[in-house]
Design an enzyme around this catalytic site. Structure first.
Site, mmCIF file in Angstrom:
data_model
loop_
_atom_site.group_PDB
_atom_site.id
_atom_site.type_symbol
_atom_site.label_atom_id
_atom_site.label_comp_id
_atom_site.label_asym_id
_atom_site.label_seq_id
_atom_site.Cartn_x
_atom_site.Cartn_y
_atom_site.Cartn_z
ATOM 1 C CE LYS A 21 3.735 6.856 6.116
ATOM 2 N NZ LYS A 21 3.338 7.845 5.085
ATOM 3 C CB SER B 148 -5.937 4.231 2.700
ATOM 4 O OG SER B 148 -5.630 5.408 1.996
ATOM 5 C CE LYS C 131 -4.194 1.810 0.598
ATOM 6 N NZ LYS C 131 -3.835 2.803 -0.439
ATOM 7 C CE LYS D 177 4.424 7.750 -1.243
ATOM 8 N NZ LYS D 177 3.714 7.822 0.160
#
Ligand code: GLU
Length: 470
Positions: A93, A362, A69, A105
């Site tokens: 994170k 998200s 993600k 990313k």
């Protein structure tokens, strides 16, 4: 000597924390390394018919959890090293806030300020098709989201492209988050990162002893804030700090320059002025300075870099006067600057914790898309009826009628946005407590070191026991 790259800087943070973990060297290497990278070049027609060859990337850092993600950014400074660094930060994170995903990313080398809507759409759709070709996108594979230079509109194009090219996918909209509400997005996602930044700062500011050591009163009220970047994250962080936290915004830094007002200014008004005129210059309630970066060095309590990486470096770190640096952006403090700030007694709230609100919501959006139902659909009326019963019981026991002005909010139906945002609040508080506890138990020098220790151990646990929720 050249400054180390962004990924080297992130790796340095990792290496500082690694000796404090109980993880074996081989596994540490696996946690640190980036597992897959896709670099692509594809042609896209400009509005005038010319062909522009666009360069783009997607990095999937860690497969300890699937899907991976992370956002997609449009920026001229996008490069492979940056994409990998940002993907690595996503892995850490997610594990810190208990989101069961690996990190990823994407980036496209483009100047977001100069793109026509048509060109943007063609690039976004082609990029999505490229990701599909190499199996770099999918609800259980890799799920993009907005980042610098992208937003709801781009996420909508991605969802639509994916849905039309993957006809047999049962939940195609779960392939991307941060979508418009009309395309199965979730209320609250837009303000999520900035609101999470506020919740994170609030959790820190409530610590009386730590604040005292910094020479500050506890709480966010009256704290003097400088924000760098008035994009989605910076704007919302400023908005909630001002509105809910009663903080005072003294500086706002943007591309064209910066505003400074020692007695404070209204962040809403400044954002509105910039949206209307295209610049902060001329805003009546503050002094405009063309050398915006110099305002980073102005007097304040909390400096919030909310734009891009490497904004506080060994060069400007000695001049920072803030008592707290709150990393709303990813990687805004270079690792060499961190040492300088720490020596000056400045507290850093690390990015891997502070800006995790976006990916937290998200995650809720992804669950909603996979489940095919919104969070409030089943419980909303049920909760309302329970509350009405409770109020009626109170009335019959006391023999007094509760006035409508009190009754109405008491029995109000819960809505999806409220549910999602309260879950974000709880997530940030829990993550803050986990980091705090780790720092105390292991006697670590910084919150960043504690956050990395937590992340490294949780990710290693997942690798070893695959199936344990981080
Ligand atoms: N781009 C955001 C970040 O850096 C959000 C990622 C997501 O929602 O997946 O955290």
């Amino acid at each position: 000597m050249a400054r180390s790259t962004f990924f080297q800087s992130v790796s340095r943070y990792f290496e500082k924390a690694a000796p404090h973990t109980k993880v074996s060297p081989g596994l540490l290497e696996q946690v640190k390394t980036c597992n897959s990278v896709y670099r692509m070049r594809f042609p896209v027609r400009e509005d005038d018919g010319r062909i522009n060859v666009v360069e783009a990337f997607r990095a999937e850092h860690s497969f300890h959890r699937l899907p991976t993600k992370g956002g997609i950014r449009f920026s001229q400074r996008v490069n492979l090293d940056e994409t990998i660094a940002l993907a690595a930060l996503m892995s850490y994170k997610c594990s810190i806030v208990g989101v069961p995903f690996g990190g990823a990313k994407g980036g496209i080398i483009l100047d977001p300020a100069k793109l026509s809507e048509g060109f943007r759409e063609r690039v976004t759709r082609r990029y999505t098709a490229e990701l599909i070709r190499k199996n770099f996108i999918g609800p259980d594979i890799d799920v993009p989201a907005p980042d610098y230079g992208t937003g709801e509109r781009e996420m909508g194009w991605i969802a639509d492209t994916y849905k039309n090219l993957k006809m047999n996918e049962p939940h195609p909209y779960a392939c991307v988050t941060g979508k418009p509400l009309s395309m199965q997005g979730i209320p609250g996602r837009k303000q999520a990162t900035g609101l999470g930044v506020y919740y994170g700062i609030r959790a820190f500011a409530d610590q009386t002893e730590t604040m005292k050591k910094l020479g500050l009163k506890p709480g966010t009220a009256g704290k003097r804030i400088i924000i760098q970047g008035l994009g989605n994250v910076g704007y919302h962080a400023g908005h909630f700090l001002q509105q809910d936290g009663k903080a005072v915004i003294v500086g706002i830094i943007e591309r064209e320059g910066a505003l400074y007002a020692p007695d404070g200014m209204d962040v809403e008004a400044a954002a509105k002025f910039r949206a209307e005129t295209g610049s902060l210059a001329g805003f009546p309630d503050a002094t405009f300075r063309e050398d915006g970066m110099a305002v980073m060095e102005e007097d304040c309590d909390i400096l919030i870099p909310a734009a891009l990486e490497d904004q506080i470096t060994a060069e400007n770190a000695p001049c920072i006067k803030a008592k707290i640096v709150a990393e709303a952006a990813n990687g805004p403090v270079h690792h060499e600057a961190e040492t300088i700030l720490q020596e000056k007694g400045i507290h850093i709230l690390p990015d891997v914790f502070l800006n995790a609100g976006g990916v937290t919501i998200s995650y809720f959006e992804w669950i909603k898309n996979k489940a095919g139902i919104s969070f409030d659909r089943i419980i909303s009326r049920h909760e309302e009826l329970n509350k009405i019963r409770m109020v009626e019981a109170m009335e019959s026991l006391t023999g007094r009628e509760i006035p409508a002005s009190i009754r109405k909010p008491l029995v109000a139906r819960s809505n999806e946005e409220e549910m999602v945002l309260s879950a974000l609040d709880q997530t940030m508080i829990r993550a803050f407590d986990d980091i705090h506890e780790t720092q105390r138990e292991r006697k670590l020098p910084s919150q960043r070191a504690a956050a990395f220790v937590l992340a490294i151990e949780r990710i290693s646990d997942s690798y070893q026991n695959h199936g344990i929720f981080p």
